[in-house]
Design a protein around this motif. Structure first.
Motif, PDB file in Angstrom:
ATOM      1  N   GLY A 155       6.041  -0.911 -12.355  1.00 12.28           N
ATOM      2  CA  GLY A 155       7.092  -2.607 -12.329  1.00 12.28           C
ATOM      3  C   GLY A 155       8.263  -2.247 -11.645  1.00 12.28           C
ATOM      4  N   ASP A 156       8.888  -0.947 -11.692  1.00  6.41           N
ATOM      5  CA  ASP A 156      10.035  -1.035 -10.992  1.00  6.41           C
ATOM      6  C   ASP A 156       9.861   0.089  -9.940  1.00  6.41           C
ATOM      7  N   PRO A 157       9.157  -0.006  -8.787  1.00 13.56           N
ATOM      8  CA  PRO A 157       8.924   1.248  -7.796  1.00 13.56           C
ATOM      9  C   PRO A 157      10.388   1.593  -7.206  1.00 13.56           C
ATOM     10  N   THR A 158      10.495   2.909  -7.284  1.00  7.08           N
ATOM     11  CA  THR A 158      11.784   3.539  -6.577  1.00  7.08           C
ATOM     12  C   THR A 158      11.553   4.324  -5.334  1.00  7.08           C
ATOM     13  N   GLY A 159      10.441   4.343  -4.846  1.00  7.00           N
ATOM     14  CA  GLY A 159       9.869   5.130  -3.673  1.00  7.00           C
ATOM     15  C   GLY A 159       8.612   4.891  -3.354  1.00  7.00           C
ATOM     16  N   TYR A 160       8.203   5.191  -2.169  1.00  6.46           N
ATOM     17  CA  TYR A 160       6.999   5.067  -1.670  1.00  6.46           C
ATOM     18  C   TYR A 160       5.964   6.226  -2.298  1.00  6.46           C
ATOM     19  N   ARG A 161       5.122   6.116  -3.247  1.00  3.90           N
ATOM     20  CA  ARG A 161       4.219   6.871  -3.809  1.00  3.90           C
ATOM     21  C   ARG A 161       3.373   7.322  -2.694  1.00  3.90           C
ATOM     22  N   PHE A 174       0.659  -1.046  -0.169  1.00  5.67           N
ATOM     23  CA  PHE A 174      -0.220  -0.061  -0.013  1.00  5.67           C
ATOM     24  C   PHE A 174       0.968   1.191   0.084  1.00  5.67           C
ATOM     25  N   LEU A 175       1.877   1.329   0.787  1.00  6.59           N
ATOM     26  CA  LEU A 175       2.814   2.498   0.779  1.00  6.59           C
ATOM     27  C   LEU A 175       3.455   2.572  -0.434  1.00  6.59           C
ATOM     28  N   LEU A 176       4.051   1.439  -1.242  1.00  4.57           N
ATOM     29  CA  LEU A 176       4.609   1.580  -2.384  1.00  4.57           C
ATOM     30  C   LEU A 176       3.639   2.238  -3.472  1.00  4.57           C
ATOM     31  N   GLN A 177       2.369   1.738  -3.505  1.00  9.19           N
ATOM     32  CA  GLN A 177       1.493   2.098  -4.498  1.00  9.19           C
ATOM     33  C   GLN A 177       0.562   3.339  -4.157  1.00  9.19           C
ATOM     34  N   GLY A 178       0.473   3.826  -3.008  1.00  8.41           N
ATOM     35  CA  GLY A 178      -0.307   4.859  -2.682  1.00  8.41           C
ATOM     36  C   GLY A 178      -1.696   4.855  -2.913  1.00  8.41           C
ATOM     37  N   LEU A 179      -2.328   5.810  -3.334  1.00  8.56           N
ATOM     38  CA  LEU A 179      -3.901   5.590  -3.556  1.00  8.56           C
ATOM     39  C   LEU A 179      -3.888   5.630  -5.271  1.00  8.56           C
ATOM     40  N   HIS A 180      -3.225   4.856  -5.936  1.00 10.75           N
ATOM     41  CA  HIS A 180      -3.148   4.702  -7.295  1.00 10.75           C
ATOM     42  C   HIS A 180      -3.596   3.290  -7.770  1.00 10.75           C
ATOM     43  N   TRP A 181      -4.100   3.210  -8.998  1.00 13.62           N
ATOM     44  CA  TRP A 181      -4.748   1.816  -9.128  1.00 13.62           C
ATOM     45  C   TRP A 181      -3.600   0.901  -9.791  1.00 13.62           C
TER      46      TRP A 181
END
Length: 141
Positions: free
Chosen positions: A129-135, A118-125
Motif C-alpha cells: 500500500g505504501d511502496p518505499t522502494g523498487y521491489r 512493474f518495477l515497484l511491484q517486482g515479480l510479486h502478486w
C-alpha cells in the motif's frame, strides 16, 4: 478513443457517445482506486503517503480529478450533437498532427506508468500500500 477514430474518418454521434461512455467507466475505475487509497490513510494519526500539494495528497487530487472527469464526460454526452468533432476528411493537417502527437504522448505515459508499476511491484502478486522502494531491484540483490 474519439481522437483515434477521428483520425481515420468522420466520427458518428454513436461513436462519439460511446467514446465518452468509455471515459466515464474508466474514470469510475480510477476514482475507485484513488478512493481506496484515500480510505487507507483517512485515520487521524496517519500522516498519509508522500507529501501534500496545496494541502491534499496526490491520491486525494486523483479522486477529485476522476470525479471532475466523470462530470465533463457526462456534459459531453448531454451535448453530444453540439460537441461532435470534425472527421479526418474535414480536419486540417495540423489538427491531424496534433491528434497524432496527443496519442503518442498518451501512449508514452501509459507505457512508462506500466514499467514504473512493474518495477515497484517486482515479480510479486501484490504491491504494498505504501511502496518505499523498487521491489524488482531489491529482489535482484
Amino acid at each position: 478513443m474519439i481522437v483515434a477514430r477521428s483520425r481515420k474518418g468522420a466520427v458518428s454521434t454513436a461513436e462519439f457517445a460511446s467514446g465518452w461512455g468509455v471515459a466515464i467507466v474508466s474514470a469510475l475505475i480510477g476514482g475507485t482506486v484513488s478512493a481506496s487509497q484515500v480510505l487507507m490513510h483517512i485515520v487521524p494519526p496517519d500522516p498519509g503517503y508522500a507529501g501534500a500539494l496545496f494541502g491534499l495528497h496526490l491520491y486525494t487530487w486523483a479522486a477529485i480529478t476522476f470525479l471532475l472527469a466523470v462530470l465533463a464526460a457526462a456534459v459531453n454526452l448531454v451535448l453530444a450533437r453540439e460537441f461532435q468533432p470534425l472527421g479526418a476528411a474535414q480536419a486540417s493537417p495540423a489538427l491531424r498532427r496534433a491528434a497524432g502527437f496527443t496519442l503518442a504522448v498518451l501512449a508514452f505515459f501509459a507505457v512508462s506508468n506500466l514499467v514504473a508499476c512493474f518495477l515497484l511491484q517486482g515479480l510479486h502478486w501484490l504491491m504494498p500500500g505504501d511502496p518505499t522502494g523498487y521491489r524488482f531491484f531489491a529482489d535482484l540483490l
